[in-house]
Structures are given as structure tokens and as C-alpha cells.
Motif scaffolding. Sequence first.
Motif, short mmCIF file in Angstrom:
data_model
loop_
_atom_site.label_atom_id
_atom_site.label_comp_id
_atom_site.label_asym_id
_atom_site.label_seq_id
_atom_site.Cartn_x
_atom_site.Cartn_y
_atom_site.Cartn_z
N ASP A 265 0.85 -1.18 0.00
CA ASP A 265 0.00 0.00 0.00
C ASP A 265 0.90 1.24 0.00
O ASP A 265 2.10 1.16 0.26
N SER A 266 0.30 2.39 -0.30
CA SER A 266 1.08 3.61 -0.50
C SER A 266 1.92 3.99 0.72
O SER A 266 3.10 4.32 0.60
N LYS A 267 1.31 3.95 1.91
CA LYS A 267 2.03 4.34 3.12
C LYS A 267 3.19 3.39 3.40
O LYS A 267 4.30 3.81 3.75
N GLU A 268 2.97 2.08 3.22
CA GLU A 268 4.03 1.09 3.47
C GLU A 268 5.20 1.31 2.53
O GLU A 268 6.36 1.30 2.94
N ASP A 271 7.15 4.52 3.47
CA ASP A 271 7.97 4.32 4.66
C ASP A 271 9.25 3.55 4.33
O ASP A 271 10.35 3.90 4.79
N LYS A 272 9.11 2.50 3.54
CA LYS A 272 10.29 1.70 3.15
C LYS A 272 11.24 2.54 2.29
O LYS A 272 12.46 2.49 2.45
N PHE A 273 10.66 3.31 1.38
CA PHE A 273 11.44 4.17 0.50
C PHE A 273 12.26 5.17 1.32
O PHE A 273 13.44 5.40 1.07
N GLN A 274 11.63 5.77 2.33
CA GLN A 274 12.30 6.75 3.18
C GLN A 274 13.46 6.13 3.94
O GLN A 274 14.56 6.69 4.00
N LEU A 323 18.52 -4.69 6.26
CA LEU A 323 17.66 -4.67 5.07
C LEU A 323 16.44 -5.57 5.26
O LEU A 323 15.33 -5.23 4.83
N LYS A 324 16.66 -6.71 5.91
CA LYS A 324 15.55 -7.61 6.19
C LYS A 324 14.52 -6.92 7.09
O LYS A 324 13.30 -7.07 6.91
N GLY A 325 15.01 -6.16 8.06
CA GLY A 325 14.11 -5.44 8.95
C GLY A 325 13.27 -4.40 8.22
O GLY A 325 12.14 -4.12 8.61
N ILE A 326 13.83 -3.83 7.13
CA ILE A 326 13.11 -2.82 6.36
C ILE A 326 12.21 -3.45 5.30
O ILE A 326 11.04 -3.09 5.16
N LEU A 327 12.77 -4.43 4.57
CA LEU A 327 12.07 -4.99 3.42
C LEU A 327 11.33 -6.29 3.70
O LEU A 327 10.49 -6.71 2.91
N GLY A 328 11.67 -6.93 4.81
CA GLY A 328 11.11 -8.26 5.06
C GLY A 328 11.89 -9.29 4.27
O GLY A 328 13.02 -9.08 3.86
N GLY A 329 11.29 -10.46 4.02
CA GLY A 329 11.97 -11.50 3.25
C GLY A 329 12.73 -12.47 4.12
O GLY A 329 12.60 -12.49 5.35
#
Length: 425
Positions: A265-268, A271-274, A323-329
Motif C-alpha cells: 500500500d502507499s504508506k508502506e 515508509d520503506k522508501f524513506q 535490510l531484512k528489517g526494512i524490506l522483510g523477506g
Amino acid sequence: MRKLSVIVLLTLALLGFAVSQFVPVNYDSIFITRSNGKYYDLVKKSGLIKILAVDLGLEPMIQGLMASYTAQYGLTIKDIDDLLRGDLLAVQSGENVFLALGPSASASKFVKVVTSFLGQEFFVDHKNNYLLISTSKELLDQCSKGGGSIPKEVMDYFKDEKIWAISYASKLLVGEAVFSSKGFVSVSNDQIYSEQILLPQNDAAKQTLKQLSSSGNFELAKDKNLAGEVFAFVNMSDSKATDILFQTSGNISQVSEFGKMFGLDSKEFFDKFQKLLKKFTGKAVMSVQLAEAVESLFSSDQESGLDAKTYGALSMKTNLQELKGILGGEIKSAGNVQYLDTDGLYLTIDGSLVKFYSVPPHEYKVGRSSLDKAINLFKPNEMSLFVFVDFDPILDKLLGITTGSIFVLFQNVENNLLKTIWYLK
């Protein structure tokens, strides 16, 4: 007789820019194209556009679709051609946009068809043989009334016969920095060329330009994993430029919509982009193996999408766990290589670089490359952003022909100005 000639010339000049009658008193930015039919005919002479529009038949196909849709409203191909071959004015004010197309004796006939096609969220009208379209009734009324102006130095671009379009923005905000911008698009026999200039209006803007200047050297261009026909280099001298990038993106609400491409979604996504942008230190490279993907798409008997191998590297202060904390995976291993699998995007850490792949790293293979062509045009001492596309390998795989067609875009800071130049030939 001489006075009559002067009057005639002045009248012709005013008629040539009659679309400017719809420039409102207040606006954020404008874009004007003139004599679209004339310049489009020139554009069609260039290799790539000729292939797409004429040889592959996209132009008659699009004309046919438009004629089929508009026929029920009593419009003909001649009506469509007459409207689209005139001038165009685009006005942006806040989040709203206004368009004026014409002049055409058929402009009034398009009100119903455009309203039907765009829906009730748009406001459509006609005036003085121009079709008017807006996302806001208020902006439509302001533009219909007119009374605004465009700086003479911008309109003077049209003194050059090669100039097809001009653009102007009086105020652009990036944090505390204030800019204005102007630019043009020109057409010659072998290329379309655009130049946009960002001009600082306060001290904060001048400081911003210093941070956006090129670093002077770019070792990432030697990365042996680069391959394909599409390349992008980011080469900023100051890591603080990442803050500027984020502030810029924060002023463009559409950035968040890119999250939909990744199922976010847009907010998610924002946030990741930032979070990622704050760790980026100013240098990056990316390549796409597009010709190979085109060949696979058309040689396969099975229905599948265009799956182009992508590779990139970014200078970042981070690690896989972060990165995992930010992007998951999930963090996985293959041989001696650890990588983060984020469902379609695979990331590794190599010193100060984050490398990303569209396939698992151990499956990525370097194919044919146009990198040498790109590097020959890239000037690291001047360019902070560089994008290159070589169309020949793609056309060769697709049609068995080559034209020498390329697309180039770059930015550089010089004389306290930021220039963005692109051309297609």
C-alpha cells in the motif's frame, strides 16, 4: 504597404500562440506545444519513431481505434486529425491539471465524447475553437478567463523554428530551497532533444545544487555484472543529496503509488522508501538485459510476460539483517553467497555496496552488453545522473533491423544551474 506587412506579421504571431489565451493569472507550471502536426511529421522521420508509427502500423491502428470510438458521436478521422495537429497547453495548479487543444472548427464536437470517455470527474468545455479539459471546475474557469502571462525569455524559445514545445514553472520547493524552471523540446531531422533548466531562487537552493553536483569519478561503471541495453548511473558528490531526493519525493504524492507495483500500500511503500534512501550515500548503477527478454518472449510457445534480467549496485551503509528489517523477506545461502530473498528481488552485501538482482545471485548470468556505448557518452566529471538505452539489439531481436537509435538522459550542474538534457535519435 510596409505598415500592412507589419500588421499581418503581428497578427500571424498572435494566432500562432493563441492557445496562450488560456494561461491563468496564477499557476504552478505550464507546458505548450505548437503545430503538433508539423513537428510530429518531422518526428516520424527518425528511425525508432518511424519503425513504431509507420513500419509496425501503430499510427493507423490508434487512429482506427479512436475513429471507431468517436464515430457514434458523429466525428471523423479528419476531425480528430484537425484537433490533434494544432497546439496544446497544459497548466498545472496544485494537484489539478488543465488542457487546451486546438484551434479546430470541430472542437465543440469533442465535448460529449471526451466527457463520456473520461467520466464525470473531469470538466470539459470549448471556447474559441479550443477543446478545454480540467480536473477542476475552478481551474477550468480560471483558464477560460485567462489573463496570465509567460516570461518573454521562455516564449523567445519559439523564435527557433526547431522548437516544438516550451515549459515554465515559477516556483518549485525542495525543503527550504526555492527554484524556478524553464525548458524546451526541439525536433531536427534525426533526433528529438529536450533541455530543462532548474534555476535557484534563494541561498538554500544554491547550496542544494552544490550537493547535487557530480562526484568526479564513478568506479561502479566498471562493475562486471552490468549487461544489457538499459543503463542508469547515479553519481552525486554529497551524501546529503539523499535528503534532497527524499524532500523532492515528499512533494510528489504519486511516488507512493509505485508501491502498488510491489504489492504494497502507499504508506508502506513510502515508509520503506524513506528508510532506504536515508542509508543511500549517493552512487548507484543499474542495468537491464531487455533484448534477451524480448527474444525469449517471442520464441516461447507458452504465454508469459516480459522477464528482463535486472542488476544493480548502490552505495549504502547497511547490512543484510538491517535490510531484512526494512524490506522483510528471508536470508538464504547459495555456496559462499548470502542473500536476502524478498519475493522477486534478491540482495547481497559486497563491502559498502548493496547489490540487487531480479533472479537469485547464483543464477544471474551476464549476456550481451551495450555498456561500452553508454560509457563513451557518460562524463563522470559533469554528470550526476545518466540514463542510456540502446534500441538496436532490441530491434534486431524483434524485427531483424538496426537504426542506430538510442535514448540518453543526463543531469549536470554548471554555472549555478541544474540542467536536465535528454535526446532520442
